[in-house]
Write a protein that holds these residues in place. Structure first.
Motif, PDB file in Angstrom:
ATOM      1  N   HIS A 164       0.856  -1.182   0.000  1.00  0.00           N
ATOM      2  CA  HIS A 164       0.000   0.000   0.000  1.00  0.00           C
ATOM      3  C   HIS A 164       0.899   1.241   0.000  1.00  0.00           C
ATOM      4  CE1 HIS A 164      -3.309  -2.627   0.740  1.00  0.00           C
ATOM      5  NE2 HIS A 164      -2.952  -2.913   1.980  1.00  0.00           N
ATOM      6  N   SER A 165       0.756   2.073  -0.988  1.00  0.00           N
ATOM      7  CA  SER A 165       1.585   3.266  -1.093  1.00  0.00           C
ATOM      8  C   SER A 165       0.750   4.451  -1.539  1.00  0.00           C
ATOM      9  CB  SER A 165       2.725   3.023  -2.091  1.00  0.00           C
ATOM     10  OG  SER A 165       3.532   4.171  -2.209  1.00  0.00           O
ATOM     11  N   LEU A 166       0.925   5.554  -0.853  1.00  0.00           N
ATOM     12  CA  LEU A 166       0.247   6.801  -1.222  1.00  0.00           C
ATOM     13  C   LEU A 166       1.292   7.771  -1.756  1.00  0.00           C
ATOM     14  CD1 LEU A 166      -2.198   8.791  -1.159  1.00  0.00           C
ATOM     15  CD2 LEU A 166      -1.479   9.389   1.165  1.00  0.00           C
ATOM     16  N   SER A 167       1.131   8.201  -2.995  1.00  0.00           N
ATOM     17  CA  SER A 167       2.072   9.145  -3.609  1.00  0.00           C
ATOM     18  C   SER A 167       1.350  10.436  -3.958  1.00  0.00           C
ATOM     19  CB  SER A 167       2.696   8.538  -4.868  1.00  0.00           C
ATOM     20  OG  SER A 167       3.474   7.413  -4.549  1.00  0.00           O
ATOM     21  N   ILE A 168       1.898  11.542  -3.471  1.00  0.00           N
ATOM     22  CA  ILE A 168       1.336  12.867  -3.766  1.00  0.00           C
ATOM     23  C   ILE A 168       2.385  13.632  -4.564  1.00  0.00           C
ATOM     24  CG2 ILE A 168       0.255  14.919  -2.795  1.00  0.00           C
ATOM     25  CD1 ILE A 168      -0.027  13.347  -0.149  1.00  0.00           C
ATOM     26  N   THR A 169       1.981  14.173  -5.709  1.00  0.00           N
ATOM     27  CA  THR A 169       2.934  14.805  -6.613  1.00  0.00           C
ATOM     28  C   THR A 169       2.496  16.218  -6.972  1.00  0.00           C
ATOM     29  OG1 THR A 169       3.470  12.649  -7.567  1.00  0.00           O
ATOM     30  CG2 THR A 169       4.114  14.580  -8.832  1.00  0.00           C
ATOM     31  N   TRP A 170       3.449  17.147  -6.888  1.00  0.00           N
ATOM     32  CA  TRP A 170       3.200  18.538  -7.275  1.00  0.00           C
ATOM     33  C   TRP A 170       4.080  18.890  -8.466  1.00  0.00           C
ATOM     34  CZ3 TRP A 170       3.506  16.843  -2.303  1.00  0.00           C
ATOM     35  CH2 TRP A 170       2.461  17.175  -1.432  1.00  0.00           C
ATOM     36  N   ALA A 171       3.519  19.628  -9.421  1.00  0.00           N
ATOM     37  CA  ALA A 171       4.300  20.177 -10.528  1.00  0.00           C
ATOM     38  C   ALA A 171       4.577  21.643 -10.205  1.00  0.00           C
ATOM     39  CB  ALA A 171       3.537  20.053 -11.837  1.00  0.00           C
ATOM     40  N   LEU A 172       5.836  21.961 -10.015  1.00  0.00           N
ATOM     41  CA  LEU A 172       6.242  23.309  -9.608  1.00  0.00           C
ATOM     42  C   LEU A 172       6.935  24.028 -10.762  1.00  0.00           C
ATOM     43  CD1 LEU A 172       7.828  22.302  -6.187  1.00  0.00           C
ATOM     44  CD2 LEU A 172       5.501  23.105  -6.582  1.00  0.00           C
TER      45      LEU A 172
ATOM     46  N   GLU B  35      16.234  15.472  -9.049  1.00  0.00           N
ATOM     47  CA  GLU B  35      17.104  16.367  -9.804  1.00  0.00           C
ATOM     48  C   GLU B  35      17.598  15.724 -11.096  1.00  0.00           C
ATOM     49  OE1 GLU B  35      20.124  18.149  -7.390  1.00  0.00           O
ATOM     50  OE2 GLU B  35      18.722  18.808  -5.859  1.00  0.00           O
ATOM     51  N   THR B  36      16.770  14.825 -11.643  1.00  0.00           N
ATOM     52  CA  THR B  36      17.081  14.238 -12.939  1.00  0.00           C
ATOM     53  C   THR B  36      16.386  15.041 -14.027  1.00  0.00           C
ATOM     54  OG1 THR B  36      15.156  12.776 -12.853  1.00  0.00           O
ATOM     55  CG2 THR B  36      17.210  11.935 -11.910  1.00  0.00           C
ATOM     56  N   GLY B  37      16.678  14.726 -15.275  1.00  0.00           N
ATOM     57  CA  GLY B  37      16.063  15.447 -16.383  1.00  0.00           C
ATOM     58  C   GLY B  37      14.560  15.338 -16.400  1.00  0.00           C
ATOM     59  N   PHE B  38      14.035  14.217 -15.910  1.00  0.00           N
ATOM     60  CA  PHE B  38      12.578  14.061 -15.902  1.00  0.00           C
ATOM     61  C   PHE B  38      11.949  14.875 -14.774  1.00  0.00           C
ATOM     62  CE2 PHE B  38       8.822  11.896 -14.166  1.00  0.00           C
ATOM     63  CZ  PHE B  38       7.975  12.018 -15.244  1.00  0.00           C
ATOM     64  N   GLU B  39      12.567  14.888 -13.596  1.00  0.00           N
ATOM     65  CA  GLU B  39      11.963  15.534 -12.433  1.00  0.00           C
ATOM     66  C   GLU B  39      12.321  17.011 -12.318  1.00  0.00           C
ATOM     67  OE1 GLU B  39      12.737  13.391  -8.852  1.00  0.00           O
ATOM     68  OE2 GLU B  39      11.797  11.564  -9.572  1.00  0.00           O
ATOM     69  N   GLN B  40      13.360  17.438 -13.030  1.00  0.00           N
ATOM     70  CA  GLN B  40      13.764  18.843 -12.924  1.00  0.00           C
ATOM     71  C   GLN B  40      14.387  19.284 -14.243  1.00  0.00           C
ATOM     72  OE1 GLN B  40      14.832  20.590  -9.153  1.00  0.00           O
ATOM     73  NE2 GLN B  40      16.906  20.860  -9.881  1.00  0.00           N
ATOM     74  N   ASN B  41      13.749  20.261 -14.893  1.00  0.00           N
ATOM     75  CA  ASN B  41      14.263  20.763 -16.163  1.00  0.00           C
ATOM     76  C   ASN B  41      13.774  22.194 -16.365  1.00  0.00           C
ATOM     77  OD1 ASN B  41      11.540  20.505 -17.365  1.00  0.00           O
ATOM     78  ND2 ASN B  41      11.954  18.301 -17.185  1.00  0.00           N
ATOM     79  N   SER B  42      13.916  22.718 -17.564  1.00  0.00           N
ATOM     80  CA  SER B  42      13.573  24.123 -17.805  1.00  0.00           C
ATOM     81  C   SER B  42      12.071  24.357 -17.907  1.00  0.00           C
ATOM     82  CB  SER B  42      14.259  24.619 -19.090  1.00  0.00           C
ATOM     83  OG  SER B  42      13.862  23.842 -20.200  1.00  0.00           O
ATOM     84  N   THR B  43      11.268  23.291 -17.903  1.00  0.00           N
ATOM     85  CA  THR B  43       9.817  23.417 -17.998  1.00  0.00           C
ATOM     86  C   THR B  43       9.138  23.334 -16.637  1.00  0.00           C
ATOM     87  OG1 THR B  43       9.868  22.406 -20.188  1.00  0.00           O
ATOM     88  CG2 THR B  43       7.752  22.457 -19.082  1.00  0.00           C
ATOM     89  N   TYR B  44       9.589  22.431 -15.793  1.00  0.00           N
ATOM     90  CA  TYR B  44       8.935  22.222 -14.496  1.00  0.00           C
ATOM     91  C   TYR B  44       9.883  21.505 -13.547  1.00  0.00           C
ATOM     92  CZ  TYR B  44       8.609  17.462 -16.198  1.00  0.00           C
ATOM     93  OH  TYR B  44       8.937  16.224 -16.688  1.00  0.00           O
ATOM     94  N   SER B  45       9.506  21.455 -12.281  1.00  0.00           N
ATOM     95  CA  SER B  45      10.154  20.583 -11.291  1.00  0.00           C
ATOM     96  C   SER B  45       9.056  19.811 -10.581  1.00  0.00           C
ATOM     97  CB  SER B  45      10.951  21.401 -10.276  1.00  0.00           C
ATOM     98  OG  SER B  45      12.125  21.926 -10.853  1.00  0.00           O
ATOM     99  N   ILE B  46       9.263  18.515 -10.442  1.00  0.00           N
ATOM    100  CA  ILE B  46       8.291  17.668  -9.756  1.00  0.00           C
ATOM    101  C   ILE B  46       8.741  17.459  -8.314  1.00  0.00           C
ATOM    102  CG2 ILE B  46       7.497  15.277  -9.558  1.00  0.00           C
ATOM    103  CD1 ILE B  46       7.169  15.196 -12.536  1.00  0.00           C
ATOM    104  N   PHE B  47       7.809  17.612  -7.385  1.00  0.00           N
ATOM    105  CA  PHE B  47       8.082  17.305  -5.983  1.00  0.00           C
ATOM    106  C   PHE B  47       7.081  16.243  -5.546  1.00  0.00           C
ATOM    107  CE2 PHE B  47       7.888  17.736  -1.401  1.00  0.00           C
ATOM    108  CZ  PHE B  47       9.227  17.888  -1.063  1.00  0.00           C
ATOM    109  N   SER B  48       7.585  15.136  -5.043  1.00  0.00           N
ATOM    110  CA  SER B  48       6.714  14.027  -4.668  1.00  0.00           C
ATOM    111  C   SER B  48       6.929  13.626  -3.217  1.00  0.00           C
ATOM    112  CB  SER B  48       6.984  12.801  -5.558  1.00  0.00           C
ATOM    113  OG  SER B  48       6.676  13.092  -6.892  1.00  0.00           O
ATOM    114  N   ILE B  49       5.859  13.183  -2.598  1.00  0.00           N
ATOM    115  CA  ILE B  49       5.921  12.580  -1.267  1.00  0.00           C
ATOM    116  C   ILE B  49       5.258  11.217  -1.376  1.00  0.00           C
ATOM    117  CG2 ILE B  49       5.123  12.694   1.126  1.00  0.00           C
ATOM    118  CD1 ILE B  49       5.244  15.726   0.922  1.00  0.00           C
TER     119      ILE B  49
END
Length: 206
Positions: free
Chosen positions: A50-58, A104-118
């Motif tokens: 059981h896993s709960l993932s919350i993701t924000w696009a910043l 801080e990879t290309g998918f999670e952080q780039n010139s378009t957005y940064s993803i923050f997940s818990i």
């Protein structure tokens, strides 16, 4: 080193430099502004977990690598001591583990957005109360927002990261060179060796 330098010069000197700037997609800063993104999705996993993932696009945070605001937030969110989110959830027998941050990879952080997940690993009981678990996470973030940044905590993180950097084990040379080449695309020249690990500037407004 002399031999390696000779090889590199022979192999790469013929590659033409077109003089163009690195492409940027900074004008596309709302990639997830869709109705589908503001929803709860239930996914049935293959294994029993059981896993709960919350993701924000910043907005893109790559430019703030000397401050590392996402690292500061993930440090607090992922803290396991008294008063932490995980400590509270464990007392309720709702969670086993919690992780928050940005890779801080290309998918999670780039010139378009940064993803923050818990991501919270839930117990069977926690799965029954996943709405309350999500509520606790949002409450904690709201508390951090109200309190604002704390320079003492930031400096503590800075010292710990500096110690880990100075006493890190030697990595495989091939992996190290690959990492440096990636850093050369992201950081200023003086930060090629340290930009992905150290915190340099405290800027609470960031």
């Amino acid at each position: 080193l002399d031999t390696l330098e000779k090889w590199v010069t022979e192999i790469f000197s013929e590659i033409p430099n077109n003089g163009l700037p690195k492409p940027s997609f900074g004008h596309l800063i709302q990639p997830f502004d869709t109705p589908e993104f503001h929803k709860l999705y239930r996914v049935v996993p293959i294994r029993k977990v059981h896993s709960l993932s919350i993701t924000w696009a910043l907005p893109p945070q790559e430019q703030y690598y000397r401050v590392k605001p996402l690292h500061y937030i993930s440090w607090l969110v992922g803290h396991e001591g008294k008063g932490s989110v995980l400590s509270f959830l464990r007392k309720k027998f709702w969670a086993l583990a919690l992780y928050g941050g940005n890779g801080e990879t290309g998918f999670e952080q780039n010139s378009t957005y940064s993803i923050f997940s818990i991501s919270v690993t839930l117990t069977d009981e926690g799965y029954k109360h996943f709405y309350e678990v999500a509520h606790v996470v949002f409450q904690y973030l709201k508390m951090l927002q109200k309190r604002g940044p704390d320079k003492r905590i930031w400096e503590e993180i800075q010292k710990i990261e500096a110690n880990e950097f100075h006493y890190q084990e030697q990595t495989d040379p091939v992996d190290y060179v690959e990492s440096l080449c990636e850093n050369m695309q992201l950081f200023q020249k003086e930060d090629f060796l340290t930009g992905d690990q150290l915190l340099f500037e405290y800027k609470p407004e960031v």
